[in-house]
Write an enzyme that holds these catalytic residues in place. Structure first.
Site, short mmCIF file in Angstrom:
data_model
loop_
_atom_site.label_atom_id
_atom_site.label_comp_id
_atom_site.label_asym_id
_atom_site.label_seq_id
_atom_site.Cartn_x
_atom_site.Cartn_y
_atom_site.Cartn_z
N LEU A 154 72.11 12.91 33.85
CA LEU A 154 72.73 13.40 32.68
C LEU A 154 72.79 12.26 31.49
O LEU A 154 73.87 11.69 30.95
CB LEU A 154 74.23 13.65 32.85
N ARG A 156 70.16 10.67 28.04
CA ARG A 156 69.93 11.16 26.56
C ARG A 156 68.91 12.41 26.46
O ARG A 156 68.89 12.95 25.61
CB ARG A 156 69.17 10.02 25.92
N ALA A 237 60.57 14.76 33.72
CA ALA A 237 60.86 13.33 33.57
C ALA A 237 59.87 12.41 34.12
O ALA A 237 59.00 11.89 33.15
CB ALA A 237 62.07 13.35 34.54
N ARG A 238 59.49 12.52 35.21
CA ARG A 238 58.50 11.87 35.96
C ARG A 238 57.94 12.53 37.05
O ARG A 238 58.70 12.87 38.07
CB ARG A 238 58.99 10.26 36.43
N GLU A 267 48.27 11.21 36.53
CA GLU A 267 47.85 11.59 35.34
C GLU A 267 46.54 10.99 34.64
O GLU A 267 46.54 9.99 34.85
CB GLU A 267 49.22 11.81 34.28
N HIS A 286 51.68 16.55 29.95
CA HIS A 286 52.83 15.51 29.60
C HIS A 286 53.02 15.55 28.05
O HIS A 286 52.75 14.67 27.34
CB HIS A 286 52.30 14.12 30.10
N ILE A 287 53.63 16.57 27.48
CA ILE A 287 53.45 16.57 26.06
C ILE A 287 55.05 16.75 25.72
O ILE A 287 55.41 17.01 24.66
CB ILE A 287 53.15 18.09 25.69
#
Length: 336
Positions: A154, A156, A237-238, A267, A286-287
Site C-alpha cells: 500500500l 505510492r 511491480a517486479r 526481461e 513492462h510498460i
C-alpha cells in the site's frame, strides 16, 4: 566548465525530445545514446562526469564504473537503483540521485493495473483477435464491481489503486510489510489483513511491492494455492515477486482464472517462456512507466538535480548514497 553528460538507453527518444533537454544542454555538454552501450562506446567514456540512466536498462557495475574515471553523478530515473553496484559507486565517490519525487508513474502504473484487470475479466485481447479474423465470437465476462481486491503493498502505487478500485465498486483489502506506518490508514481500504487471509478472500490480487530479499518469491506455489478458485492475479511491480513456474501451473490447472502481467523475472521475456502460451493471460512488456508524461517529468527532475548539484545544493534526501559525497576526489558539484 560544463560537465559532459551522457544519456543512456533513450530507446524511445523521449528524453532527447523532452522540453527540459534544453535546460540540460545549458548545464552540460550532452550526448544521447538511443541504444545500449556498445564496445565501441567505451573508449569515449573517460571524460563523462554525469550519467542520466533510464531505469535499469544498463547495469552500472564495478567494471563499467571503472571505465568512467571522472564520473561524479548519476541522474537515475525512477525511485530505485537495483542495477547499480552501490558499494562500488560509493567507493568511487559517485553520487546517485533518484527521482523519487516523480509523481506521474503513480498515475500510469495504477491505470495499467486496471487495464490489465479489465482485459482479463472481459477477455478483450482474444475477442479482439477473433473479431479481426472475421469472427463474431460468443463472449461472457465479469465486472469489477462487487468483487474483492487484495492489494499487496500500500505504497505510492497501491494507494491510488485502492482509491480507483473503490470507485469501481470493489471491496478493497490490503497487506503491507510496513503495516505500522503512520500514513497506513486509507478510507478506500476496508480492512488490512495478514497475507494468507488476504489471499484466501480476494477475487483479484494486485502486486505493488518493492523487490527485496523478503519479497522475492513471495507468491510461491503454496501461497498461490491459497487464492480463491477462479481468482485473477495482476503484477505491475517486479516479476521475481511471483514464482512463475507455479503461476503457469495454477493457470493451466484452471485454479486461477487468469493473470495480467507487466513484469517478468527475466526481461525481455524469452520467446519460449511458458507464460506466453498460458491460458487467459494478458502480457505487456513492462510498460507501466512508459508514457510521455513520465519521461517528461524525469527530464525535468534530472535538470533540476543537475543544476542543484553544480550549485552544491543537491538535497541528500534525494540521493541513494550520500556517503559518496564524502569520498575525497575532484568534483564540479556537491550536496547541500
Amino acid at each position: 566548465m560544463r560537465p559532459r553528460l551522457l544519456v543512456l538507453d533513450d530507446d524511445e527518444g523521449r528524453i532527447a525530445g523532452a522540453p527540459a533537454m534544453a535546460r540540460l544542454r545549458e548545464l552540460a555538454e550532452v550526448s544521447v545514446l538511443d541504444r545500449p552501450l556498445g564496445d565501441g562506446d567505451r573508449a569515449t567514456l573517460a571524460d563523462v562526469r554525469v550519467l542520466l540512466a533510464i531505469r535499469e536498462r544498463t547495469r552500472l557495475d564495478a567494471a563499467l564504473l571503472e571505465r568512467l574515471p571522472n564520473l561524479e553523478l548519476v541522474l537515475q530515473t525512477g525511485g530505485h537503483a537495483y542495477h547499480v553496484d552501490q558499494e562500488a559507486a560509493t567507493g568511487r565517490g559517485v553520487v546517485v540521485a533518484l527521482s523519487r519525487r516523480a509523481r506521474m508513474a503513480s498515475a500510469s502504473v495504477p491505470e495499467l493495473t486496471f487495464g490489465l484487470m479489465l482485459a482479463v475479466l472481459r477477455r478483450i485481447h482474444p475477442l479482439a483477435t477473433q473479431l479481426a479474423a472475421g469472427d463474431w465470437p460468443p463472449a461472457m465476462g465479469g465486472t469489477l464491481a462487487g468483487r474483492t481486491l487484495g492489494i499487496l503493498g500500500l505504497g505510492r502505487h497501491g494507494r491510488p489503486v485502492a482509491r480507483i478500485a473503490a470507485a469501481f465498486g470493489m471491496m478493497v483489502l490490503a497487506w503491507d510489510r510496513d503495516s505500522g506506518r503512520a500514513d497506513a490508514d486509507d478510507e478506500s481500504v476496508r480492512q488490512r489483513l495478514p497475507l494468507e487471509d488476504l489471499l484466501a478472500r480476494s477475487d483479484v490480487v494486485s502486486v505493488h511491492l518493492k523487490l527485496s530479499p523478503e519479497s522475492t518469491g513471495l507468491l510461491n506455489a503454496e501461497r498461490l494455492a491459497r487464492l480463491r478458485p477462479g481468482a485473477i492475479l495482476v503484477n505491475t511491480a517486479r516479476g521475481a515477486i511471483v514464482d512463475e513456474p507455479a503461476l503457469v501451473e495454477a493457470l493451466r490447472s484452471g485454479r486461477l482464472a487468469g493473470a495480467g502481467l507487466d513484469v517478468f523475472t527475466t526481461e525481455p521475456l524469452p520467446a519460449d517462456h511458458p507464460l506466453r502460451g498460458a491460458p487467459n493471460v494478458v502480457l505487456t512488456p513492462h510498460i507501466g512507466w512508459k508514457v510521455d508524461e513520465v519521461f517528461t517529468e524525469w527530464a525535468e527532475i534530472a535538470a533540476e538535480q543537475l543544476a542543484a548539484w553544480l550549485d552544491g545544493r543537491l538535497p541528500a534526501a534525494e540521493v541513494l548514497d550520500p556517503a559518496a559525497a564524502d569520498v575525497p576526489r575532484d568534483r564540479l558539484g556537491g550536496l547541500a
